[in-house]
Design an enzyme around this catalytic site. Sequence first.
Site, PDB file in Angstrom:
ATOM      1  N   GLU A  93       0.834  -1.214   0.000  1.00 42.72           N
ATOM      2  CA  GLU A  93       0.000   0.000   0.000  1.00 42.72           C
ATOM      3  C   GLU A  93       0.865   1.260   0.000  1.00 42.72           C
ATOM      4  O   GLU A  93       0.571   2.246   0.680  1.00 42.72           O
ATOM      5  CB  GLU A  93      -0.934  -0.002   1.231  1.00 42.72           C
ATOM      6  CG  GLU A  93      -1.811  -1.243   1.306  1.00 42.72           C
ATOM      7  CD  GLU A  93      -2.857  -1.232   2.421  1.00 42.72           C
ATOM      8  OE1 GLU A  93      -3.104  -0.155   3.002  1.00 42.72           O
ATOM      9  OE2 GLU A  93      -3.408  -2.297   2.700  1.00 42.72           O
TER      10      GLU A  93
ATOM     11  N   ASP B 289       2.503   4.651  -0.319  1.00 46.29           N
ATOM     12  CA  ASP B 289       2.299   6.048  -0.700  1.00 46.29           C
ATOM     13  C   ASP B 289       3.215   6.898   0.179  1.00 46.29           C
ATOM     14  O   ASP B 289       3.571   6.498   1.281  1.00 46.29           O
ATOM     15  CB  ASP B 289       0.826   6.496  -0.661  1.00 46.29           C
ATOM     16  CG  ASP B 289       0.040   6.068   0.568  1.00 46.29           C
ATOM     17  OD1 ASP B 289       0.656   5.720   1.588  1.00 46.29           O
ATOM     18  OD2 ASP B 289      -1.208   6.105   0.516  1.00 46.29           O
TER      19      ASP B 289
HETATM   20  C1  XIL Z   1      -8.665   2.610   2.960  1.00 49.49           C
HETATM   21  C2  XIL Z   1      -9.195   3.155   1.637  1.00 49.49           C
HETATM   22  O1  XIL Z   1      -8.129   3.699   0.911  1.00 49.49           O
HETATM   23  C3  XIL Z   1     -10.251   4.197   1.888  1.00 49.49           C
HETATM   24  O2  XIL Z   1     -10.864   4.573   0.669  1.00 49.49           O
HETATM   25  C4  XIL Z   1     -11.310   3.667   2.857  1.00 49.49           C
HETATM   26  O3  XIL Z   1     -12.199   4.702   3.187  1.00 49.49           O
HETATM   27  C5  XIL Z   1     -10.673   3.132   4.118  1.00 49.49           C
HETATM   28  O4  XIL Z   1      -9.719   2.145   3.762  1.00 49.49           O
HETATM   29  N1  XIL Z   1      -4.962   0.063   5.341  1.00 49.49           N
HETATM   30  C6  XIL Z   1      -5.643  -0.822   4.555  1.00 49.49           C
HETATM   31  C7  XIL Z   1      -6.557  -0.319   3.515  1.00 49.49           C
HETATM   32  O5  XIL Z   1      -5.399  -2.035   4.640  1.00 49.49           O
HETATM   33  O6  XIL Z   1      -7.632  -1.188   3.279  1.00 49.49           O
HETATM   34  C8  XIL Z   1      -7.069   1.069   3.821  1.00 49.49           C
HETATM   35  O7  XIL Z   1      -7.791   1.532   2.704  1.00 49.49           O
HETATM   36  C9  XIL Z   1      -5.916   1.983   4.150  1.00 49.49           C
HETATM   37  C10 XIL Z   1      -5.157   1.477   5.352  1.00 49.49           C
END
Ligand code: XIL
Length: 313
Positions: free
Chosen positions: A235, A237
């Site tokens: 994930e 960013d």
């Molecule tokens: C986040 C999404 O990006 C948002 O759109 C949603 O409102 C909440 O969830 N960790 C995770 C992801 O494993 O599933 C999350 O995604 C961000 C943090």
Amino acid sequence: MTTLRDAAADAGVHVGAAVDADSLRTDTDYRETLAREFDAVVAENAMKWGRLATGEGGYDFADADDIVEFAERHDMYVRGHTLVWHRMYPEWLRPWSRSEAEARRLLRTHVQTVAGRYRGRVDAWDVVNEAVADDGGLRETQWLEALGPDYVAEAFEWADAVSDADLFYNDYGADGRSEKADEVYELVSDFVARGVPIDGVGLQLHVFDEQVPPADVAANVDRLTDLGLKVHVTELDVGIGAAVDDRAEQADYYRDVVSAAVDAGADTVVTWGVDDGQSWLPVASGGGENPLLFDEQFRPKPARDAVVDALSR
Ligand code: XIL
């Protein structure tokens, strides 16, 4: 111009993005950027229980299916996210006063319905997401309370019974050197020792308040791969604000952290979104602006070229 996708293929890894089903359907730039630059996808929300659910026990797979079909048309690797989480579950699951047996039946049915449906189409599942507490031990969730600490291992067993995907444990704050990273390491080491069917660990790597030193990420990837596990950066960013000051510093950090992770053996790197216009991070982190590889007009940023660089060496 070398795309991310070309560079990843040369490096023998996957580079992906979290995808929103609506944008995929409605935004041509979004679709074109995704198909050109990435060879992997994950549903940002569409495979979460709360989004799949329609009333008690019901499912609507339309958004999730659209994402998987797009991936198949464009020959992309698919990460499934996520089967067991303490957030974004359906309202009908409340209250949490069900018997242990009933709670177990509900969770097992959910895991097997979703993992079973995408058998052969999802390549890797985040079976359990964020089950470790920030201050040690297992997070106090509905599932821990109802099922006891073995629910994490049970979820992997349930998924394994219906799926041929690689099965991952995924978490945040466990990316580099931290107590939480040690806790996750202990959890998955124990699974490996006990023969629980786990194939990998996902490091979320949301970066906004401070940089996670790339050398620490490499050390963590090293010890996890030494257990025989795969590691994905799931994930990624990098918000501009506190952790990095501007686009140039953002690009440098992306370059360093992606090359550290990949050199240490991570074989998939996924950014949490395609473009800065649609990132969760600014709101979630209260800062952390413009964290992705493409700007809100889908123009490649220096960070995108830096990741191409990181994968080309
Ligand atoms: C986040 C999404 O990006 C948002 O759109 C949603 O409102 C909440 O969830 N960790 C995770 C992801 O494993 O599933 C999350 O995604 C961000 C943090």
